[in-house]
Design an enzyme around this catalytic site. Structure first.
Site, PDB file in Angstrom:
ATOM      1  N   GLY A 239       0.700  -1.163  -0.130  1.00 33.03           N
ATOM      2  CA  GLY A 239       0.012   0.048  -0.039  1.00 33.03           C
ATOM      3  C   GLY A 239       0.779   1.292   0.007  1.00 33.03           C
ATOM      4  CD  GLU A 273       0.552  -9.115   1.576  1.00 37.76           C
ATOM      5  OE1 GLU A 273      -0.588  -8.506   1.269  1.00 37.76           O
ATOM      6  OE2 GLU A 273       0.308 -10.183   2.508  1.00 37.76           O
ATOM      7  N   PRO A 274       4.701  -5.080  -0.736  1.00 41.71           N
ATOM      8  CG  PRO A 274       6.962  -4.445  -1.079  1.00 41.71           C
ATOM      9  CD  PRO A 274       5.978  -5.584  -0.200  1.00 41.71           C
ATOM     10  NE  ARG A 276      -0.302   2.271  -6.172  1.00 43.93           N
ATOM     11  CZ  ARG A 276      -1.452   2.178  -6.797  1.00 43.93           C
ATOM     12  NH1 ARG A 276      -1.089   2.758  -8.079  1.00 43.93           N
ATOM     13  NH2 ARG A 276      -2.159   1.382  -6.528  1.00 43.93           N
ATOM     14  CB  CYS A 346     -15.913   2.631 -29.981  1.00 45.92           C
ATOM     15  SG  CYS A 346     -14.898   2.551 -31.404  1.00 45.92           S
ATOM     16  CD  GLU A 347     -16.558   2.043 -23.751  1.00 51.58           C
ATOM     17  OE1 GLU A 347     -16.964   2.813 -23.173  1.00 51.58           O
ATOM     18  OE2 GLU A 347     -17.031   0.897 -24.067  1.00 51.58           O
TER      19      GLU A 347
HETATM   20  C1  LIG Z   1      -2.977  -5.046  -3.890  1.00 52.92           C
HETATM   21  C2  LIG Z   1      -2.329  -5.568  -2.766  1.00 52.92           C
HETATM   22  C3  LIG Z   1      -1.184  -5.472  -2.121  1.00 52.92           C
HETATM   23  C4  LIG Z   1      -0.094  -4.551  -3.002  1.00 52.92           C
HETATM   24  O1  LIG Z   1      -0.794  -3.141  -2.946  1.00 52.92           O
HETATM   25  P1  LIG Z   1       0.427  -2.112  -3.395  1.00 52.92           P
HETATM   26  O2  LIG Z   1      -0.533  -0.920  -3.157  1.00 52.92           O
HETATM   27  O3  LIG Z   1       0.699  -2.285  -4.802  1.00 52.92           O
HETATM   28  O4  LIG Z   1       1.809  -2.245  -2.678  1.00 52.92           O
HETATM   29  C5  LIG Z   1      -0.651  -6.096  -1.314  1.00 52.92           C
HETATM   30  N1  LIG Z   1      -1.516  -7.057  -0.666  1.00 52.92           N
HETATM   31  C6  LIG Z   1      -2.755  -7.091  -1.017  1.00 52.92           C
HETATM   32  C7  LIG Z   1      -3.560  -8.237  -0.127  1.00 52.92           C
HETATM   33  C8  LIG Z   1      -3.202  -6.554  -1.981  1.00 52.92           C
HETATM   34  O5  LIG Z   1      -4.426  -6.958  -2.411  1.00 52.92           O
END
Ligand SMILES: *Cc1c(COP(=O)(O)O)cnc(C)c1O
Length: 420
Positions: A239, A273-274, A276, A346-347
Site C-alpha cells: 500500500g 507485500e509492496p 506499486r 470506442c468509449e
Molecule cells: C494489492 C495488494 C497489495 C499491493 O498493494 P500496493 O498498493 O501495490 O503495494 C498487497 N497485498 C494485498 C493483499 C493486496 O490486495
C-alpha cells in the site's frame, strides 16, 4: 528515483533511447528499467534492516516473468491472489516457501496447488474459507499454514476503490471477531496458525493509517497470546504510495521508522507485500501519436489520438489515475497547447490524460510515466486489440520480456457453430 532520463534531448531507459525501442519492437509497448526495480527493492529492504522481515512482492502489480525473475534473484518473496500468479512465480524461479496467498475467493484447485508446492502462508479472509482450507488440507494429508486477514477498520485516506481496511469492505474479517475465529482455527486439525495479516489499501501517502493498523493488530496478537495462540508473523500488507504527480509519499525509510518502535521488543517477523512502490515508477508506456485533431478554435478541445488506449493502461479510465505524459523527444518547432491524449477505442472514457501542455506533431513518441504497476496486469484485448509487448532494459540492452500478442492469439480457441 528512477533511471528514465533525457540524454541529448531524448528520453532513455537506462542506456537505451526510447525511439530505438519503438523502432525495434513497435508501439505501444511497456518499457521497464531493471536497475530501477532492483534499486527500489534494495531501498525497501535496507530500510527494514534490524527488523526481522520478508518482502513479498504483490504479483498483481506486475506479473511479468522477467520482473518476477529479477525480484526472485534479489531474494524477494511473493504475494499472490490466484493460481495463475502462483504458476507465474514458480516459472520465474520464485521460492514457494516465500509465497503468501491472499484473496477473498480461493478456489479448491487453487488451494490444492498451493498446498502441493508448499507456500509460506494462506491469508484467510473468512470463516468459510477457514473451513474449506481445513477440509482440503486434511484430505490431501497436509497442514495449511494460516494467517487471518483482519480488518483493522482504519481509514487509509485513499481512493475508495483502493481502500480496503474499512469495515464496509469485502476484504478480511472484522478485527473484533478475529479472536473467536482464531480459537476455532486452533481446533482445526488441517490448519497451523502462523500469523495475522492486514492490508488497508493502496497508494497510501500518509503514515498514520499504517501505524494505527499495526497497533490494532499487535493488540490482537496480545489477546491471542492470552489464549495460548502464538503468532509468529505479522503481515502488514502493501500500500505504500508513489509520486504520480505531486503526491509526497513517505520514503521506505520513514515507512519503516513509523512502526519500528512498535515491534522492537517482540519476537515477531514482519511480512510486507509492496507492489506499486517497487515497480510503479520503473515502467513507462511508450506510445506514438497517430494523428492530431485540433479544435476549430483555441478554446475547443484538441485531441491527440495515440496508438495506446484504455485497454493497455486502464488506470485513468478506471479511477481517474493521473499519469505524467511526456514527449520522448520534445520539439521546439511547434507551439505547445493543451491536448487531450486519447486512444482509438470506442468509449468516451478512453483517455490517458486531459489537457496536457505539449508541443506535438503526428508520429511523435510519448511516454506515459509511472506505468510499471497496474499497467500491463490490468490490460485487456477490448476492441480486439492484442496486448502490447513488454520490454525490460538492463543497462544497454533492451530485452523483450513479453512479445506483442497477435490477432491470431486473440482468436485462439474460438470457433463458429457447426452449421449443417
Ligand atoms: C494489492 C495488494 C497489495 C499491493 O498493494 P500496493 O498498493 O501495490 O503495494 C498487497 N497485498 C494485498 C493483499 C493486496 O490486495
Amino acid at each position: 528515483m528512477d533511471y528514465f532520463e533525457y540524454r541529448d534531448g531524448v528520453l532513455c531507459a537506462e542506456g537505451v533511447a526510447l525511439p530505438e525501442i519503438a523502432e525495434r519492437f513497435g508501439t505501444p509497448c511497456y518499457v521497464y528499467s531493471a536497475a530501477t526495480i532492483a534499486r527500489h527493492y534494495r531501498v525497501f529492504d535496507e530500510a527494514l534492516a534490524g527488523i526481522d522481515h520478508e518482502i513479498c512482492f504483490a504479483v498483481k502489480a506486475n506479473g511479468n516473468i522477467g520482473v518476477l525473475g529479477l525480484l526472485a534473484d534479489l531474494g524477494s518473496g511473493f504475494d499472490i491472489v490466484s493460481v495463475g500468479e502462483l504458476e507465474r512465480v514458480i516459472t520465474a524461479g520464485g521460492d514457494p516457501a516465500k509465497i503468501v496467498f491472499s484473496g477473498v475467493g480461493k478456489r479448491v484447485d487453487e488451494i490444492e496447488r498451493a498446498l502441493e508446492v508448499g507456500i509460506a502462508c494462506f491469508n484467510v479472509e473468512s470463516e468459510a474459507e477457514l473451513e474449506r482450507l481445513d477440509a482440503i488440507a486434511q484430505r490431501v494429508g497436509k497442514t495449511a499454514p494460516v494467517s487471518l486477514r483482519v480488518n483493522p477498520d482504519v481509514d487509509a485516506q485513499t481512493h475508495p476503490y483502493i481502500a480496503t481496511g474499512l469495515k464496509e469492505n469485502k476484504f478480511g474479517v472484522d478485527i473484533a471477531r478475529a479472536e473467536a475465529l482464531y480459537a476455532r482455527a486452533a481446533e482445526m486439525p488441517g490448519l497451523m496458525i502462523r500469523g495475522v495479516d492486514c492490508h488497508i489499501g493502496s497508494q497510501l501517502t500518509q503514515l498514520a493509517p499504517f501505524r494505527d493498523a499495526v497497533k490494532r493488530v499487535l493488540a490482537l496478537i496480545d489477546r491471542l497470546a492470552e489464549r495460548d495462540i502464538v503468532i509468529d508473523h505479522l503481515d502488514v500488507g502493501g500500500g505504500l504510495g508513489i509520486r504520480y504527480r505531486d503526491e509526497t509519499p513517505p520514503s521506505p525509510a520513514a515507512y519503516a521508522e513509523n512502526i519500528r518502535d512498535l515491534v522492537a521488543d517482540r519476537d515477531l517477523k514482519l511480512v510486507f507485500e509492496p507492489g506499486r512502490v517497487l515497480v510503479g515508477n520503473a515502467g513507462v508506456l511508450l506510445t506514438r501519436v497517430e494523428l492530431l485533431k485540433p479544435g476549430q478554435s483555441e478554446d475547443d478541445k484538441h485531441f491527440a489520438v495515440v496508438d495506446a488506449a484504455m485497454n493497455d493502461l486502464l488506470r485513468p479510465a478506471l479511477y481517474d489515475g493521473w499519469h505524467e505524459i511526456v514527449a520522448v523527444a520534445p520539439r521546439g518547432d511547434t507551439q505547445a497547447r493543451a491536448w487531450e491524449i486519447v486512444g482509438p477505442i470506442c468509449e468516451t472514457g478512453d483517455f490517458l490524460g486531459h489537457g496536457r501542455e505539449l508541443a506535438l506533431a503526428a508520429n511523435d513518441l510519448l511516454a506515459v510515466r509511472s506505468a510499471g504497476a497496474y499497467g500491463f496486469t490490468m490490460a485487456s484485448s477490448y476492441n480486439a486489440r492484442p496486448r502490447v509487448a513488454e520490454i525490460m532494459v538492463d543497462g544497454d540492452i533492451p530485452h523483450e520480456v513479453r512479445a506483442r500478442e497477435t490477432v491470431a492469439d486473440l482468436m485462439r480457441g474460438e470457433k463458429r457453430l457447426p452449421f449443417v
